[in-house]
Design a protein around this motif. Structure first.
Motif, PDB file in Angstrom:
ATOM      1  N   THR A 149      38.061  35.891  27.985  1.00  0.00           N
ATOM      2  CA  THR A 149      38.863  35.265  26.784  1.00  0.00           C
ATOM      3  C   THR A 149      40.051  36.579  26.573  1.00  0.00           C
ATOM      4  OG1 THR A 149      36.915  34.196  25.922  1.00  0.00           O
ATOM      5  CG2 THR A 149      38.691  34.710  24.342  1.00  0.00           C
ATOM      6  N   ASP A 150      41.059  36.005  26.190  1.00  0.00           N
ATOM      7  CA  ASP A 150      42.276  36.789  25.742  1.00  0.00           C
ATOM      8  C   ASP A 150      42.527  37.983  26.828  1.00  0.00           C
ATOM      9  OD1 ASP A 150      42.418  35.442  23.167  1.00  0.00           O
ATOM     10  OD2 ASP A 150      40.903  36.767  22.631  1.00  0.00           O
ATOM     11  N   THR A 151      42.618  37.353  27.997  1.00  0.00           N
ATOM     12  CA  THR A 151      42.937  38.538  29.056  1.00  0.00           C
ATOM     13  C   THR A 151      44.382  37.932  29.484  1.00  0.00           C
ATOM     14  OG1 THR A 151      40.657  38.910  29.591  1.00  0.00           O
ATOM     15  CG2 THR A 151      42.227  39.215  31.498  1.00  0.00           C
ATOM     16  N   ALA A 152      45.299  39.151  29.768  1.00  0.00           N
ATOM     17  CA  ALA A 152      46.441  38.836  30.281  1.00  0.00           C
ATOM     18  C   ALA A 152      46.398  38.755  31.810  1.00  0.00           C
ATOM     19  CB  ALA A 152      47.602  39.876  30.038  1.00  0.00           C
ATOM     20  N   ILE A 153      45.649  39.865  32.438  1.00  0.00           N
ATOM     21  CA  ILE A 153      45.610  39.977  33.953  1.00  0.00           C
ATOM     22  C   ILE A 153      44.016  40.310  34.313  1.00  0.00           C
ATOM     23  CG2 ILE A 153      46.166  41.437  35.957  1.00  0.00           C
ATOM     24  CD1 ILE A 153      48.791  42.220  34.798  1.00  0.00           C
ATOM     25  N   ALA A 154      43.599  39.479  35.167  1.00  0.00           N
ATOM     26  CA  ALA A 154      42.033  39.729  35.725  1.00  0.00           C
ATOM     27  C   ALA A 154      42.260  40.447  36.848  1.00  0.00           C
ATOM     28  CB  ALA A 154      41.324  38.344  35.714  1.00  0.00           C
ATOM     29  N   VAL A 155      41.660  41.759  37.083  1.00  0.00           N
ATOM     30  CA  VAL A 155      41.642  42.392  38.197  1.00  0.00           C
ATOM     31  C   VAL A 155      40.135  42.091  38.978  1.00  0.00           C
ATOM     32  CG1 VAL A 155      41.365  44.777  39.208  1.00  0.00           C
ATOM     33  CG2 VAL A 155      42.751  44.294  37.320  1.00  0.00           C
ATOM     34  N   ILE A 156      40.578  41.317  39.856  1.00  0.00           N
ATOM     35  CA  ILE A 156      38.978  40.816  40.750  1.00  0.00           C
ATOM     36  C   ILE A 156      38.898  41.694  41.815  1.00  0.00           C
ATOM     37  CG2 ILE A 156      38.136  38.869  41.893  1.00  0.00           C
ATOM     38  CD1 ILE A 156      38.935  38.254  38.848  1.00  0.00           C
ATOM     39  N   GLU A 157      37.721  42.508  41.865  1.00  0.00           N
ATOM     40  CA  GLU A 157      37.632  43.747  42.976  1.00  0.00           C
ATOM     41  C   GLU A 157      37.467  42.885  44.458  1.00  0.00           C
ATOM     42  OE1 GLU A 157      33.878  46.218  43.691  1.00  0.00           O
ATOM     43  OE2 GLU A 157      35.049  47.058  42.030  1.00  0.00           O
ATOM     44  N   GLY A 158      38.320  43.423  45.408  1.00  0.00           N
ATOM     45  CA  GLY A 158      38.295  43.018  46.820  1.00  0.00           C
ATOM     46  C   GLY A 158      36.820  43.109  47.210  1.00  0.00           C
ATOM     47  N   TYR A 159      35.953  43.804  46.820  1.00  0.00           N
ATOM     48  CA  TYR A 159      34.754  43.972  47.516  1.00  0.00           C
ATOM     49  C   TYR A 159      33.747  42.856  47.057  1.00  0.00           C
ATOM     50  CZ  TYR A 159      35.907  48.693  48.743  1.00  0.00           C
ATOM     51  OH  TYR A 159      36.692  49.993  49.443  1.00  0.00           O
ATOM     52  N   LEU A 160      34.078  42.151  46.079  1.00  0.00           N
ATOM     53  CA  LEU A 160      33.492  40.741  45.949  1.00  0.00           C
ATOM     54  C   LEU A 160      33.644  39.972  46.802  1.00  0.00           C
ATOM     55  CD1 LEU A 160      33.916  40.177  41.897  1.00  0.00           C
ATOM     56  CD2 LEU A 160      32.406  41.555  43.175  1.00  0.00           C
ATOM     57  N   LEU A 161      34.700  39.839  47.983  1.00  0.00           N
ATOM     58  CA  LEU A 161      34.808  39.115  49.105  1.00  0.00           C
ATOM     59  C   LEU A 161      33.312  39.126  49.724  1.00  0.00           C
ATOM     60  CD1 LEU A 161      38.478  39.525  49.724  1.00  0.00           C
ATOM     61  CD2 LEU A 161      37.416  37.288  49.229  1.00  0.00           C
ATOM     62  N   PHE A 162      32.499  39.966  49.607  1.00  0.00           N
ATOM     63  CA  PHE A 162      31.238  40.066  50.616  1.00  0.00           C
ATOM     64  C   PHE A 162      30.311  39.122  49.871  1.00  0.00           C
ATOM     65  CE2 PHE A 162      32.190  44.729  51.965  1.00  0.00           C
ATOM     66  CZ  PHE A 162      32.600  44.380  52.982  1.00  0.00           C
ATOM     67  N   ASN A 163      30.588  38.887  48.789  1.00  0.00           N
ATOM     68  CA  ASN A 163      29.727  37.764  48.155  1.00  0.00           C
ATOM     69  C   ASN A 163      30.570  36.594  47.691  1.00  0.00           C
ATOM     70  OD1 ASN A 163      28.267  36.071  46.297  1.00  0.00           O
ATOM     71  ND2 ASN A 163      27.398  37.748  45.340  1.00  0.00           N
ATOM     72  N   PRO A 164      31.058  35.589  48.733  1.00  0.00           N
ATOM     73  CA  PRO A 164      31.829  34.382  48.512  1.00  0.00           C
ATOM     74  C   PRO A 164      31.565  33.728  47.086  1.00  0.00           C
ATOM     75  CG  PRO A 164      31.178  34.586  50.792  1.00  0.00           C
ATOM     76  CD  PRO A 164      30.227  35.511  49.876  1.00  0.00           C
ATOM     77  N   ALA A 182      44.920  39.184  39.675  1.00  0.00           N
ATOM     78  CA  ALA A 182      45.519  40.457  40.664  1.00  0.00           C
ATOM     79  C   ALA A 182      44.323  40.748  41.486  1.00  0.00           C
ATOM     80  CB  ALA A 182      45.618  41.870  39.963  1.00  0.00           C
ATOM     81  N   LEU A 183      44.604  40.779  42.844  1.00  0.00           N
ATOM     82  CA  LEU A 183      43.621  40.849  43.955  1.00  0.00           C
ATOM     83  C   LEU A 183      44.007  42.290  44.694  1.00  0.00           C
ATOM     84  CD1 LEU A 183      40.846  40.271  45.575  1.00  0.00           C
ATOM     85  CD2 LEU A 183      42.631  38.744  46.828  1.00  0.00           C
ATOM     86  N   ASP A 184      43.282  43.245  44.702  1.00  0.00           N
ATOM     87  CA  ASP A 184      43.374  44.394  45.706  1.00  0.00           C
ATOM     88  C   ASP A 184      42.500  44.170  46.794  1.00  0.00           C
ATOM     89  OD1 ASP A 184      43.351  47.041  47.115  1.00  0.00           O
ATOM     90  OD2 ASP A 184      43.960  47.873  45.238  1.00  0.00           O
ATOM     91  N   LEU A 185      43.185  44.054  48.244  1.00  0.00           N
ATOM     92  CA  LEU A 185      42.243  43.853  49.452  1.00  0.00           C
ATOM     93  C   LEU A 185      41.075  44.807  49.743  1.00  0.00           C
ATOM     94  CD1 LEU A 185      45.091  42.016  51.540  1.00  0.00           C
ATOM     95  CD2 LEU A 185      43.421  41.091  50.243  1.00  0.00           C
ATOM     96  N   ALA A 186      41.394  46.037  48.947  1.00  0.00           N
ATOM     97  CA  ALA A 186      40.019  47.115  48.892  1.00  0.00           C
ATOM     98  C   ALA A 186      39.798  47.722  50.022  1.00  0.00           C
ATOM     99  CB  ALA A 186      38.703  46.166  48.736  1.00  0.00           C
TER     100      ALA A 186
END
Length: 325
Positions: A149-164, A182-186
């Motif tokens: 809620t009320d977030t301008a940018i969500a930083v989604i950790e690239g390591y979460l790709l290990f858990n699709p 925003a996704l950083d490829l980690a």
């Protein structure tokens, strides 16, 4: 007063960093390619620590959390979503976030809090051995839009790709809440392991894509910086290619921008360099700075974290960075 129009929310693994300085030979004896991240068990970390005569430095960590702490230190509204254990490490982790003015939204497990053992070699490169612990127990069904809620940018950790399933739940909920993603490829290992789903995820959800040279090569197949940046730009609004000591490149709306590195002392430790670069850059984007200025803030954050062991930048360094604001 909370300025929700600029809040940055991160979701990722709550991991305690254990940092040791060792030789290249120590790393070679472990059979580990320098750089990147390898998933291990708790006993594997203990075995590596047992081979070293160094006492580890212990600090809060995790890629997305490092980025969120950095945005808070810059004065931004910051929130972190994660899963921790009920152990002392978990208690210390949450308490540290509150001290840093980060809003912690934790689920709690009876498992141990996750840990990352970083072996830092004399060239300041770090090679990570990660035991995810409680962090892997985050339930995708509990990752709901209201967390963003009320977030301008969500930083989604690239390591979460290990858990699709968790990655998709995070992306869908952040997007449903109206946040830019925003996704950083980690790490290059993450890119290689998630290749079957990565391109579709980026095309469907990601607004800001961040990668270093190794990650960009693994994702695009290009070593040439211009070609890699062009490929990273496909299907996103902003793409970033970090090239270490040479600085970084940003592409948006058909423009390519060169961001010079901040000059100064040689790096002591590169732990958190990319995470803190993202702190400055995303803070700038969320607060309406130009891409050039946002990149300059990112470079300053990345430089300062390389002057200390671990990802915790001292207050005097934050004062220097804030002069850019």
């Amino acid at each position: 007063m909370v300025d929700s129009s600029t809040r940055i929310t991160g979701i990722g693994s709550a991991l305690v960093d254990l940092l040791i300085n060792e030789t290249d030979g120590f790393l070679e004896a472990l059979g580990k390619e320098k750089g990147g991240m390898t998933l291990v068990e708790h006993h594997d970390q203990e075995e590596i620590l047992g081979r070293s005569t160094e006492k580890p430095v212990v600090v809060p960590g995790g890629a997305a959390c490092n980025t969120i702490v950095g945005t808070a230190k810059l004065g931004g509204e910051a929130r972190f979503i994660g899963m921790r254990g009920t152990d002392a490490y978990g208690d210390q982790y949450e308490a540290a976030l509150r001290r840093f003015n980060v809003e912690p939204l934790f689920n709690v497990s009876t498992s141990t809090t996750g840990r990352v053992l970083s072996v830092i070699t004399p060239d300041a490169q770090r090679s990570m051995f990660t035991h995810l612990g409680a962090s892997v127990e985050m339930d995708p069904l509990k990752v709901l839009p209201e967390l963003f809620t009320d977030t301008a940018i969500a930083v989604i950790e690239g390591y979460l790709l290990f858990n699709p399933d968790l990655m998709l739940a995070s992306l869908k909920s952040a997007k449903a809440a109206g946040a830019k993603i925003a996704l950083d490829l980690a790490s290059f290992e993450v890119v290689e392991a998630s290749r079957p789903i990565l391109a579709d995820i980026i095309a469907d959800y990601v607004d800001i894509l961040i990668a270093n040279e190794d990650e960009a090569k693994a994702y695009t197949g290009f070593t040439d910086e211009s070609a890699a940046l062009k490929a990273l730009s496909k299907n996103v609004d902003i793409s970033v290619l970090k090239v270490g000591k040479r600085g970084s490149h940003v592409a948006a709306n058909g423009r390519k921008i060169r961001i010079d590195p901040q000059k100064g002392k040689e790096a002591v430790d590169t732990t958190g360099a990319g995470d803190l670069w993202a702190s400055g850059f995303l803070y700038g984007v969320a607060h309406g700075y130009s891409l050039e200025q946002s990149g300059k803030i990112g470079s300053a954050c990345g430089y300062e974290v390389c002057q200390v062991v671990g990802a915790q930048v001292p207050d005097k360094a934050w004062d220097r960075i804030k002069q850019l604001l």
